[in-house]
Enzyme design. Structure first.
Site, PDB file in Angstrom:
ATOM      1  N   ASP A  76      10.708 -61.264 -84.699  1.00  0.00           N
ATOM      2  CA  ASP A  76      12.122 -61.000 -84.421  1.00  0.00           C
ATOM      3  C   ASP A  76      13.158 -61.728 -85.287  1.00  0.00           C
ATOM      4  O   ASP A  76      13.569 -61.222 -86.315  1.00  0.00           O
ATOM      5  CB  ASP A  76      12.406 -61.257 -82.940  1.00  0.00           C
ATOM      6  CG  ASP A  76      11.618 -60.302 -82.046  1.00  0.00           C
ATOM      7  OD1 ASP A  76      10.593 -59.780 -82.521  1.00  0.00           O
ATOM      8  OD2 ASP A  76      12.016 -60.066 -80.899  1.00  0.00           O
TER       9      ASP A  76
ATOM     10  N   GLU B 291       6.075 -67.420 -71.879  1.00  0.00           N
ATOM     11  CA  GLU B 291       6.059 -66.654 -73.130  1.00  0.00           C
ATOM     12  C   GLU B 291       5.981 -67.579 -74.358  1.00  0.00           C
ATOM     13  O   GLU B 291       5.312 -67.278 -75.338  1.00  0.00           O
ATOM     14  CB  GLU B 291       7.336 -65.801 -73.214  1.00  0.00           C
ATOM     15  CG  GLU B 291       7.384 -64.876 -74.430  1.00  0.00           C
ATOM     16  CD  GLU B 291       8.674 -64.061 -74.480  1.00  0.00           C
ATOM     17  OE1 GLU B 291       9.668 -64.455 -73.824  1.00  0.00           O
ATOM     18  OE2 GLU B 291       8.691 -63.031 -75.163  1.00  0.00           O
TER      19      GLU B 291
HETATM   20  C1  6A9 Z   1      13.491 -55.828 -74.397  1.00  0.00           C
HETATM   21  C2  6A9 Z   1      14.447 -56.131 -72.138  1.00  0.00           C
HETATM   22  C3  6A9 Z   1      14.089 -55.958 -68.509  1.00  0.00           C
HETATM   23  C4  6A9 Z   1       9.130 -59.986 -78.214  1.00  0.00           C
HETATM   24  O1  6A9 Z   1       5.618 -59.363 -76.048  1.00  0.00           O
HETATM   25  C5  6A9 Z   1       6.302 -58.242 -76.469  1.00  0.00           C
HETATM   26  C6  6A9 Z   1       7.253 -58.556 -77.609  1.00  0.00           C
HETATM   27  C7  6A9 Z   1       6.473 -59.106 -78.804  1.00  0.00           C
HETATM   28  O2  6A9 Z   1       5.687 -58.091 -79.361  1.00  0.00           O
HETATM   29  C8  6A9 Z   1       7.367 -59.648 -79.891  1.00  0.00           C
HETATM   30  O3  6A9 Z   1       6.593 -60.264 -80.879  1.00  0.00           O
HETATM   31  N1  6A9 Z   1       8.280 -59.483 -77.152  1.00  0.00           N
HETATM   32  C9  6A9 Z   1       8.351 -60.645 -79.317  1.00  0.00           C
HETATM   33  O4  6A9 Z   1       9.176 -61.121 -80.329  1.00  0.00           O
HETATM   34  C10 6A9 Z   1       9.092 -58.926 -76.038  1.00  0.00           C
HETATM   35  C11 6A9 Z   1       9.912 -57.740 -76.471  1.00  0.00           C
HETATM   36  C12 6A9 Z   1      10.688 -57.085 -75.418  1.00  0.00           C
HETATM   37  C13 6A9 Z   1      11.610 -56.037 -76.001  1.00  0.00           C
HETATM   38  C14 6A9 Z   1      12.286 -55.180 -75.005  1.00  0.00           C
HETATM   39  C15 6A9 Z   1      13.853 -55.188 -73.131  1.00  0.00           C
HETATM   40  C16 6A9 Z   1      13.737 -56.060 -70.835  1.00  0.00           C
HETATM   41  O5  6A9 Z   1      14.662 -55.882 -69.782  1.00  0.00           O
END
Ligand code: 6A9
Length: 773
Positions: free
Chosen positions: A536, A738
């Site tokens: 990100d 996380e």
């Molecule tokens: C947002 C908001 C209820 C971000 O673990 C999943 C991902 C990874 O793949 C990524 O490397 N996470 C990491 O930087 C979470 C991403 C969530 C995006 C959607 C929605 C939720 O509201």
């Protein structure tokens, strides 16, 4: 589709937050699986402070996958008394689902067991029994409540459209509101609402429908069963009478498989009391989070020119098109997907690059299941070779995502971690075949379990059953070969998609010997974010440029090439194997020639400066580690390149912390700034790769002794730091997180994050020290 809701009814507080799906901000002091095996069953607990209830659901299923049962056990917390529980079952698609109790006894509530009978194409004929359980009448003084004979269970039924069955909670709330309104119409607005209005909903919903609600209310501790059985002679029924024996068996299966999958090493194996429940919970919640998703996906297929990203300041034009793309997106599908999820309460859906990490422990525990999940993902590869990064299938999944994030773009990538898993599968298979004869291999596994397990008889029968173990693909090389042959053409398409769409332009400047084709650039980058990389907000060049080249991406594609080569060799596709081999060599060379910065002694991204010259964009941290993480640094470069990487890892002013390796160097100007998501915090997925690479290079016979000793020192300390910090946070908060704070070690961002954070169990099973001589 079935589910459970519950709430406390001592007063009307509980009503506002009827517990149904998990939500990150619920007041729950920990919840989830304590032990879970996907083929036999397990135990789930909820320490629900808000609803003043300790709830346990014991789950069993048969090996044939036709029958299952749940025993629901509740104990109100001190000072609390009455709880109401709503079970629902809804049938989507063709078929029927009906109440089988006598209709004339239903309206005023049912005092015995409740039985639904159903039929559908996939399930055949089946029934669901909700047992009577322990059900006492509340000692309420209210005159109206007294006029009711007993707290009988309620059954309500109606028709709900297929796409709405998941909204069971809303359906229930609507019914409740109707009952409350009816009460006020009948009595007066100023009478205090008696509890039975909520526990004995008006029988106005008795139409025959595909959706059924069964409500049971209890005072004090309670227990009842929900039993699903297909009406087939193939398998014996699951009943209240045989429930306990089945649960014991499920727990034996879990213990036996867990012990043999994760043979913990010192210091963790010396203190199983401390680490036992912790590690079992972590893993059980990962594998217990596996879900089946089905529905449409939103895709922007406008292929706007701006998506080519070939103009200066391309991200501005792209941003405009993306905004339009949200509305121009069309529904594609329906697709289905079996997948793990990063976090049940907050990210309850499949993410492409998370999956490759999440399947690593599952491959150890139940290889067949991991192969099934992998295949399910690869089935999503479209005719261009693309897989959407985030799988938001159907309205329920979509309800958890803000609209601006729902659309997927066919020019966006995400790291191909699933290909890494494929390499792991081949290695595991070869180890099983080569090191030992097949029989000896299994005898040894058996032996390990005997040492840990008291229940020898069960362990023996478990280890004679490859289906229960999930090892049929290891037992039969033909099965594995035909599996891989089947997915190979799609994988090749997918691989070609990566090389074609994420190609970078290599400029013809003065470098010794680079291979002109092998340089790559993530599409979808803005000045502040490169979401497609998975990292990100990790800093890149300050201003994006079309001539940029990303060192993490070329490394991912290098790994992917190597993995395709291994697969082609395994399947005896000689020409393909040769082609992949050539590309791999070119990539390894270009990683060194293009991306190694001798001044910084680090691998860096490249960009183009204002004079049109190529220039390094260096931000030391996870990105600069990728050639190391994916084992793409030639061993001849130990002194020149690998040593400086160890220095970077072990220096507390750069990446080292007592809690793990931080994402961005403390000396980088962006450290800890802005969103601070990947600008310092510690992430377990990358730390797992670091530990594994320290082991790989540290044990390499051709590395220098100096290097090997230093790698061993860092390896040993890092492994212990990582596990202990996740453990400490779990003790303190009841959750896995996380990411972890690089200054304090505290878990942060999303809680109950049991995707890649549960790689902790893999780390516990790695050797305490690596072989330095
Ligand atoms: C947002 C908001 C209820 C971000 O673990 C999943 C991902 C990874 O793949 C990524 O490397 N996470 C990491 O930087 C979470 C991403 C969530 C995006 C959607 C929605 C939720 O509201």
């Amino acid at each position: 589709m079935t589910g459970l809701m519950w709430f406390n009814i001592d007063d009307y507080q509980g009503l506002n937050k009827i517990r149904h799906s998990c939500d990150m901000n619920d007041e729950i002091k920990g919840y989830g699986w304590e032990k879970y095996d996907p083929r036999a069953g397990g135990i789930q607990t909820f320490h629900d402070t808000e609803q003043k209830l300790e709830l346990t659901t014991e789950f069993v299923k048969n090996a044939e996958g036709t029958n299952w049962g749940i025993r629901v056990k509740g104990v109100p917390k001190a000072g609390a008394k009455s709880t109401t529980i709503v079970f629902y079952a809804g049938l989507e698609g063709e078929g029927k689902l009906e109440l089988e109790n006598k209709q004339d006894k239903v309206d005023s509530g049912i005092s015995g067991d409740i039985k639904l009978g159903g039929r559908s194409k996939r399930l055949g004929a089946f029934d669901i029994v909700v047992s009577k359980g322990d059900n006492k009448y509340p000692k309420s003084n209210h005159v109206l409540a007294k006029s009711r004979p007993a707290h009988k269970a309620r059954h309500l039924s109606l028709n709900v459209p297929d796409d709405n069955v998941w909204m069971a909670r809303d359906v229930f709330v609507t019914m409740m509101q109707d009952s409350i309104q009816k009460y006020y119409e009948q009595y007066s607005e100023d009478t205090e609402l008696p509890p039975w209005v909520i526990t004995s909903l008006e029988p106005i919903y008795q139409m025959k429908g595909n959706f059924h609600l069964i409500q049971r209310t209890f005072d004090g501790p309670f227990e009842f069963d929900i039993l699903f059985n297909q009406r087939t002679k193939k398998a014996p029924r699951i009943s209240s009478a045989n429930f306990n024996a089945r649960l014991d068996h499920a727990l034996d299966v879990f213990e036996a498989k867990f012990e043999s999958a994760f043979a913990f090493q010192p210091p963790f194996s010396d203190n199983l009391k401390k680490y036992g429940n912790f590690s079992k919970e972590l893993f059980s919640n990962l594998i217990g989070g596996v879900g089946y998703f089905q529905g449409n996906s939103m895709v922007d297929r406008t292929y706007s020119d701006a998506y080519e990203e070939d103009e200066e300041r391309f991200w501005e034009a792209a941003a405009d098109s993306l905004k339009k793309g949200i509305d121009l997106a069309t529904e594609e599908g329906p697709f289905e997907l079996l997948t793990t999820v990063p976090s049940r309460p907050f990210f309850p859906r499949g993410f492409y690059w998370d999956e490759g990490f999440n399947l690593i422990p599952i491959l150890e525990y139940d290889a067949d299941l991991s192969l099934e999940i992998l295949k399910s993902w690869f089935a999503l590869i479209d005719e261009d070779g693309w897989i959407a990064r985030e799988q938001i299938l159907g309205p329920e999944a979509r309800s958890k995502v803000p609209k601006e994030f729902t659309t997927q773009y066919p020019h966006y990538a995400n790291p191909p971690t699933l290909m890494l898993l494929l390499t792991g599968i081949l290695e595991k298979f070869k180890a099983a075949q080569n090191d030992l004869s097949e029989e000896a291999f299994y005898n040894q596994e058996k032996q390990q379990v005997f040492e840990f397990e008291a229940g020898v008889a069960t362990a023996e029968s478990i280890f004679d059953n490859p289906t229960l173990l999930g090892t049929t693909h290891w037992k039969s090389p033909e099965l594995l070969k035909s599996y891989l042959k089947e997915i190979y053409p799609e994988l090749k398409l997918h691989y070609e998609w990566f090389r074609r769409t994420q190609k970078g332009s290599i400029r013809d400047w003065d470098r010794e010997a680079f291979s002109p084709r092998e340089g790559y650039r993530w599409r979808g980058r803005t000045p502040s974010h490169c979401l497609t990389s998975g990292l990100d907000d990790y800093p890149r060049a300050d201003i994006p440029h079309t001539g940029e080249l990303h060192v993490d991406l070329i490394s991912w594609i290098g790994m992917m090439t190597r993995s395709m080569k291994q697969l082609a060799e395994f399947l005896d596709y000689k020409e393909d194997a040769e082609d992949f081999g050539e590309i791999e060599t070119a990539i390894v060379r270009n990683i060194a020639d293009l991306h190694w910065n001798p001044d910084e002694k680090a691998y860096c991204d490249l960009t183009v400066n204002e004079f049109g010259e190529s220039e390094f964009a260096c931000h030391k941290g996870y990105v600069s580690l990728f050639p190391f993480l994916l084992n793409l640094i030639p061993i001849e470069d130990t002194t020149e390149k690998l040593m400086p990487i160890l220095e970077l890892l072990s220096n507390p002013d750069e990446l080292w912390t007592e809690y793990g390796i931080r994402s961005l160097s403390k000396s980088d100007k962006y450290y800890g700034t802005a969103e601070n998501y990947w600008r310092g915090p510690i992430w377990m997925n990358i730390n797992y790769m670091i530990v594994k690479s320290l082991q790989y290079y540290g044990e390499h016979p051709e590395a220098t002794l100096e290097f090997r000793l230093e790698a061993a020192r860092i390896y040993k300390a890092l492994r212990v730091n990582l596990v202990n910090n996740v453990h400490k946070n779990w003790e303190e908060t009841g959750f896995a997180w996380e990411q972890y704070n690089p200054e304090t070690g505290k878990g942060q961002s999303v809680k109950h994050f049991l995707g890649w954070t549960s790689l902790t169990v893999m780390i516990m099973a790695l050797p305490e020290t690596i072989q330095t001589i």
